[in-house]
Every structure is written in C-alpha cells, then in structure tokens.
Enzyme design. Sequence first.
Site, PDB file in Angstrom:
ATOM      1  N   ASP A   1      42.770  43.632  40.844  1.00 60.52           N
ATOM      2  CA  ASP A   1      43.407  44.497  41.827  1.00 60.52           C
ATOM      3  C   ASP A   1      43.619  45.913  41.275  1.00 60.52           C
ATOM      4  O   ASP A   1      43.378  46.903  41.972  1.00 60.52           O
ATOM      5  CB  ASP A   1      44.733  43.889  42.298  1.00 60.52           C
ATOM      6  CG  ASP A   1      45.566  43.353  41.141  1.00 60.52           C
ATOM      7  OD1 ASP A   1      45.161  43.532  39.977  1.00 60.52           O
ATOM      8  OD2 ASP A   1      46.626  42.744  41.390  1.00 60.52           O
TER       9      ASP A   1
ATOM     10  N   ASP B   1      37.454  28.401  46.857  1.00 56.94           N
ATOM     11  CA  ASP B   1      36.639  28.523  45.664  1.00 56.94           C
ATOM     12  C   ASP B   1      36.585  27.230  44.871  1.00 56.94           C
ATOM     13  O   ASP B   1      35.878  27.162  43.862  1.00 56.94           O
ATOM     14  CB  ASP B   1      37.166  29.660  44.778  1.00 56.94           C
ATOM     15  CG  ASP B   1      36.048  30.517  44.206  1.00 56.94           C
ATOM     16  OD1 ASP B   1      34.988  30.605  44.858  1.00 56.94           O
ATOM     17  OD2 ASP B   1      36.232  31.095  43.128  1.00 56.94           O
TER      18      ASP B   1
END
Length: 1032
Positions: free
Chosen positions: A732, A370
């Site tokens: 998450d 990224d």
Amino acid sequence: MEASAGLVAGSHNRNELVVIHGHEEHKPLKNLDGQVCEICGDQIGLTVDGDLFVACNECGFPVCRPCYEYERREGTQNCPQCKTRYKRLKGSPRVEGDDEEDDVDDIEHEFIIEDEQDKNKHLTEAMLHGKMTYGRGHDDEENSQFPPIITGIRSRPVSGEFSIGSHGEQMIPSSLHKRVHPYPVSEPGSERWDEKKEGGWKERMDEWKMQQGNLGPEQDDDAEGAMLEEARQPLSRKVPIASSKINPYRMVIVARLIILAVFLRYRITHPVHDAIGLWLTSIVCEIWFAISWILDQFPKWSPIDRETYLDRLSLRYEQEGEPNMLAPVDIFVSTVDAMKEPPLVTGNTLLSILAMDYPVEKISCYLSDDGASMCTFEAMSETAEFARKWVPFCKKFNIEPRAPEFYFTLKVDYLKDKVQPTFVKERRSMKREYEEFKVRINAIVAKAQKVPTEGWIMQDGTPWPGNNTRDHPGMIQVFLGHSGGHDVEGNELPRLVYVSREKRPGFSHHKKAGAMNALIRVSAVLTNAPFMLNLDCDHYINNSKAVREAMCFLMDPQIGKKVCYVQFPQRFDGIDTHDRYANRNTVFFDINMKGLDGIQGPVYVGTGCVFKRQALYGYDPPKGPKRPKMETCDCCPCFGRRKKKNAKNGAGGEGMDNNDKELLMSHMNFEKKFGQSAIFVTSTLMEEGGVPPSSSPAALLKEAIHVISCGYEDKTEWGLELGWIYGSITEDILTGFKMHCRGWRSIYCMPKRAAFKGSAPINLSDRLNQVLRWALGSVEIFFSRHSPMLYGYKEGKLKWLERFAYVNTTIYPFTSLALVAYCCLPAICLLTDKFIMPEISTFASLFFIGLFLSIFSTGILELRWSGVSIEEWWRNEQFWVIGGVSAHLFAVVQGLLKVLAGIDTNFTVTSKATDDDDFGELYAFKWTTLLIPPTTILIFNIVGVVAGVSDAINNGYQSWGPLFGKLFFAFWVIVHLYPFLKGLMGRQNRTPTIVVIWSVLLASIFSLLWVRIDPFVMKTRGPDTKQCGLNC
C-alpha cells in the site's frame, strides 16, 4: 453476463476452459427464439419505444443494435442477408451517406458522439484490427466466432453540467448498450424510476424549498432556478483549522526546534568523562530522536478538514426523469485463508456492499479468493441468496450499518425514528433469517475443517478445481448479475463475482498485491468502472453513503481530475474500552493524515480507499491550463527567447501531427506495458469506463480467465509501474508513493459517521505480529529502488513535506535501535552509579525545563485542534515504546537478513476470528519471541530501581540526590511498558504464578547480592585504612 452461467475455470497457457454447470440449481430461462442476433448471439433488445428492434425493414434479418450501428459506422452499411443499405433508425447516430430525415430526436448529441469517437478512431483501428496479438498461436479460428472488439467511448461524459435539452426520450449511448451488465434505460412509463425514487426526489426538493423559504406555488420557478444554481456549486470544500488553534501550535513547533538545537549543543559540549560510553550512546540516540521528530512533525504543519455536499452531488448527477449519471464503481474484497478470515465475516462485508446507498447498476463487487477455498466459494453462494432478502430490507427502512452481524448486535433503541408499522415484524423475521444463514455458514466452515483424502467434490460430482491451492486454474463465478440478480421484490441487485486467480509452481504470485492486480484486469474486462474501492474482508461498510462521499471529490469538475484516490480513516469494532495496545491508532488517522491532506494528500493504508482506475494504470494526471504569456515586441533583446517559443507554438498543425504519431506508436506498445489482451488494452483507453459494446459474455469470460493466468504479467510493467507495486509486503505504501511521485494528489475524507469499520487484533502477541509485518514492509521499501530518500527526484512532482512523511514511514523501524539502547541506559546508570549527564547548573536546567515544556505543549495543542483525547494520545505513546523495542527491532533484523543474506520471511495473516466472551482474546497469553526484548528491558529496569534504592539506603542521605534523576529515567521506561506488563500478567485474578514467582525471586536475589557485594561500583566504600590504620 448471466449469474446462472456456472463456474468458469481455465488456464490460458494450457488451453483449458471449462464451464461447470449444476453446482447451483438451474433457473428457468425465457424463450429467446427469434430474438437472438445472428452475428454476436446476444439478445436483440427493444427500441426506445419498447418495440422489438428491427435493423432491416426489407428482410427482417435479426441483428442487435450494437452490431447494426457497428456495421453502419465501420462496415459496408448493408444488411448481411439482402444486401440492402441500412437506413438510419430512431435513436441511432448519423453516418456519412444518410438521407435527410424528418426525425431529429437526437440531433444535439450525435455530434458529441462523433467528436469523441473520432478522437481515438485511428488508435483503436490500429490496435484492434490486426496490429495487436493475443499471443495465442493457432487459436484464431476458435476465436473467430466472437465479434470484433470495438472501442466504446461514452457519448455522455460526466461533466457535471446540466444538459440543455430533455433526455427523457433520448437514446442511451451505443457504448452502453452491450455492457456485460447494461445500464437501465429510462423510458416514459418505465419502472426504473419507481415510486420510491420519485418520492425521494420530491422529498429532497420539498426539504430544500423549505430551507430556502420558497415553498409555494408562486415561487416554484425561482426555487427551480435556485436548485440549478446550487447544483453547480463545488461538491466539497476545505475547512482550515481555526487560526486560534493552529497558530499557537506552529509557534510552539518553532520554539521546540530552537530549544532542541540549544539542548543538543549543550549535551555535546558537556561530556561525562567518567562515563564516556554512556554519554556517547545517549548523544547518538538523542540526535536520532530529534531527526525522527522533525520528519514526523513538519508534515503536520498545515492540517485541514473537509466537508462534502451530498445534496449537490444528487442534484447534479441524479436529475429527475433522466438516467443516473453517477460513475460506476468496482469494489474489491480480498481474502486468503477461510480459517483465519471466517466466511461469516467476509459475508457481512459483502452484504454491506450489496446494500449500500448507490445505484445498483453502478456497483460491481469482486471477491478475490487467493486460497481457492471451496468453503469460501460455498459461503459466497449462501451470501448471494441471503442478499436477495437482506438488501431490500435495508433500503426499505434505511438502516445503518448494513452488515447484519453488527446491526443486530447494536445496543440501541431500534424503534427510534421508525414509524413504519411493519418494521418490528419484518425486523424480527429478518433476524430469524439471519440466524438461519449463520447456521448454514457455520456448517460449511465445520465441514471444511477436515479435508477429504480425495479432495473436495462439488454437488454435480465434479472435483473442486482448487483442491491443490498451489496448482490450480483460474476460476470465475458470477453469483449476481444482470440476469438472475434480483431480490425477493423483483428489484435488480448489484453484480457479485467470485475470482480465484491461476496458480502454478515456479511462478511468483506476489501475495496480496498480485491478487489485487488480477482483480484490476478482471474488472476491466467485465465491467471497467472508472473508480475502484478496495476493502479487506473484515472491513464492512458502516456508512451506506461512503462511496457518495468519495464521489464528491472524484467527480468534482474542479479538483477531481488530479485526484488519484480518496482515503478514509480506519475505524474498528471489538476493541477494549481503554484500547490497551493502541489498536485504534487515532493519533495517526486523526492527526498525521489530516496534516498530509494539507500538502499532497494522505498515504494509502491498504483498505477503505476509492481509486481512480487511470491513476493505477500508471498515467500522469492531466496538466492544468498554462497561464497566458505576455505579448511583447522585438525591440527588447531580452524577450527574444519568448518570441522563439511563440514561433514554435505557431506551427500547430505539424506539431500536432507529430504528437499524434508519437501517441499512436506509444499505444502500439501498450501490450508490452499492459499484457497481451486486446480487450483489456482497449479498456485502458476508456477514461470514463465501460466495456466494448459488441463483446459477447462468452468472449469476455474467456478473456477474463486469460488475464488472471499466472504468466500474464511476464515481461510487462505490472507491479513495477502499474497497479499495486511489488517489492514489499506493505504494497500500500509503495502504491500510493508512486502515484504521488507522478504528480497526483490524494484526498482524506472523514465523514461524521465512520465510512468503514473492521476488526483489529486485541491480543498482545497478534498485535505485535501485525506491527512486525508493517515495519518489515517499511524496511524492505527503505532498501529497495523505490526508497523515498532516493526515488522520484527526476520528475520533481513530489512535494518536500510529503517526501518527509514517506521517508518517516520507511525509517521509523530503525528508531528501535536507539530506543532499545535508551531504555537500557537507566538500569545501567542505576547499577553502575554513573549517569549520562554531568552535574548541571541552574542556568543549564532551564534547557531541560524548556524542552519538557515544549514537548508537552506540542502534544496538548495537537489534541486541541485534532479532537483526539489525551488517553488515546498516551496509549499511542506507550505502544510506540512497546512496538519499538519488540516488533520494530525484529523487523530491522529480518530486513537486514533479507538484504544481506537473502533470507526471506513469510508473514502470517492476522486472525479475524472473534471470541464469544467480551474481550476474551485480550487476556489470552500467546508466547512469541517478540515478547523477549520488552520483557528483558522491563525486568532490567525493575531490578535497577530496586538496586538503586537499596544502594541509597545503604549509603545514607547524601546518595538520594543523584538518585532521583536516575529513578525518573527508569520510571519513564517502566510506565511506558506498563500495558505490556499487564499483557504478560493476563486476566485479572488469573495471574500466571510462574511469572510472579520468577520476577520476585530474580529481583530479590539481585537486590541482596547488590547490597552485599556491590559488583559494579569501582569506588571503595568505608574509611581509608591508610589514614586511620584500622582494618575495618
């Protein structure tokens, strides 16, 4: 897809697609003249007998098998050149109009193929023949060179049952012929099943026979039958905690709840009138602690363990002489900053993945960069080259772990159980190779420290597309694949793909969650495995059979259909012996997660998790068969409603047609849900995985660039209902919560050998910053529309104790407010000569004694059934206070600022760099504002203790009685903050002098002032001057 195809970079919105060759050395390609399909441009391939595939026997027009079968099934069934009708060839399914033929080589399975294709035929025709658009305007002519995309439903679904006939000479299903990386065809005499695999099978069979006592020629048939029966057994089982351990634990929980209620009633009904403020503060804090304890405790009511049976998994899905039927797995590794996440650490993670014990044709590894770092790209290229030597070494000698950095640093006898005479020599040679690999990686990192003014230039002179990390096209590079992905021994290697999604100014990229969603789409286009494993870049595979452990649950016919993911516990390397800051987090992973596994499954913790792809696509779990209803007559009016239901179900034909129409309409809207990519939308319908068989590598790569473009997710449900959920930096928790709300369940797998290991920040400041990031994410979820207190009641699929656990994960940072107040109360009581409780009677003291005994009993019994050591439990209690009065407090403040004032905070990536000195980072002193609140509370309580003792000495013996309760209260705070105090002091014998001087000076001055002035005590000391008349 060829590994030597070069770096593909492009932007869909700007209509750019560039293939950069020359960055790597060219490899000689095999001459393919006359062996290329004239329709799709792929290789024609061979027949099941090893001969060149010829579709038309009249003119020999070169056509590959997928195009041939597609033309027979969907087209005119004629040869494009001579217009002669295609005849059915051996290994191809029958179609309408075929003549009766003598060969019946696949008569058993062709009907299965047709049945499964007919299920979604009308859907795929509607979607892929003009009903959906790419949204690409005038690019249709450009795309016309690529063949149409057709659905490929697996003709051999993994059902877990043994096939009746022999598959040695049968075809591999058409949907698997033209995968980007095709599955190997197991033919007679093929080298796919080499001597190692055959030997491994025979070895397992002989070992099993020895265990059963059936080794002997006269009992071979019985042994074979017994093995078949063994393979049909469940692949895993629950192991409940022994009743002798769990029943006393539950009894103590109930007793503690009752004692807590009586204690709180006593506290509320007995106020302290001369210290009403202190008393009221303590009551509010204690009620909050009680609520927090209930939310944390009751999800641990039914903990369970689990066992897996890897031998049964092998017997069921890896039959001798047949293609391996284990499900493919796409593995995601994410990285952002090459300086904070060293490429050597990432390289070790990738090497452990490539060398794991799983069929190589079933593994595809994707690295998400990224940060678009050329340093990461070049280091990955070096890793791919070193993997050609490392992978065969690992599999030859079956070493553990398979991350070289950690394998070569093991302080064990590496010769133990290694009987191969060449092992020592090859190990030394491999260690030298690895040291040279480290030198090359470190040279790349050193070079990347200083960025050239003109930007990075690749070896062929092309500027690196990611020079501007905030404005660059999407990039994909296949380092290892079906073509060119072989090790030094000529064996195939798993696929290794570099991905960097497109970034442009003005777009929200959603940090890690956005990167993971981009990997979902890229992998769906290129490989589309039905299961996915995600790992952080510093979490390597410590157990090479970890994925097999997960498959024991996900591929189990009994429980696998409703399992959305299998979560493994996190284990860490490089932590100090005493785990000063509770980095191992053993209480959470070995107690809380086991408790959740007994309800609806553990929460997702961000790494070390194997997902079912369909669950991430937002689908609901399949519904189980309903219980048959009792047939009744019409004589009783109370059964009239039941008869009405039966009558409704009786019109099955019309109802089914309506359902099919609704299903078709919903599929027509898939592009609004998944985005405008026909290939990707088609892949979402393939529950067993696989890619469209007629797609060319060029078309797939172009589509892969399209699905990682920065505007692809606009006006779709990505991040809202699909994939990793947006809205919090702890994506998450949200992702797992959404799955559980849909009715899925998760599994907690704890193999004896830890599946994955990673690195943890052992420095105090880094550890607090990590905890701050987690707590801030929880606060964001609490104030979002996905708050577990409000979301998910409509469906009613989330169990109540599971909801308790999710509520606890979002409100625990708010406990810091009560904790800070409660930790300040002892010092205030000592300095003001007040106390939060009145004088208690002997009977009332039983409440306090019972409460303390229940607290200790609960902890001891938890340790008894979980196996956690008392030291680990105590470290967890200490860091609960340290984190509560520092990181959690800041998280609450930052979360409120974000919600009320819109002030956003950026999180920093935790450094994964290691120190050459053993635990050298542990003693490094890094000042941060997070250290201010606990330091203040610590000094405040120390000064309070000194002042209280000085006051007792000054006033005589009668003052010591009330003082003991206050001192116990203050020492409770100081003992819990002791690891923090050691962190402030730094390394032994290197105590910061300024800290010691100021601490002693402040304590001494305040103590002297207290003894001389008594500033906080309102009661006048000494004799009453009005009575004696003396001015003392």
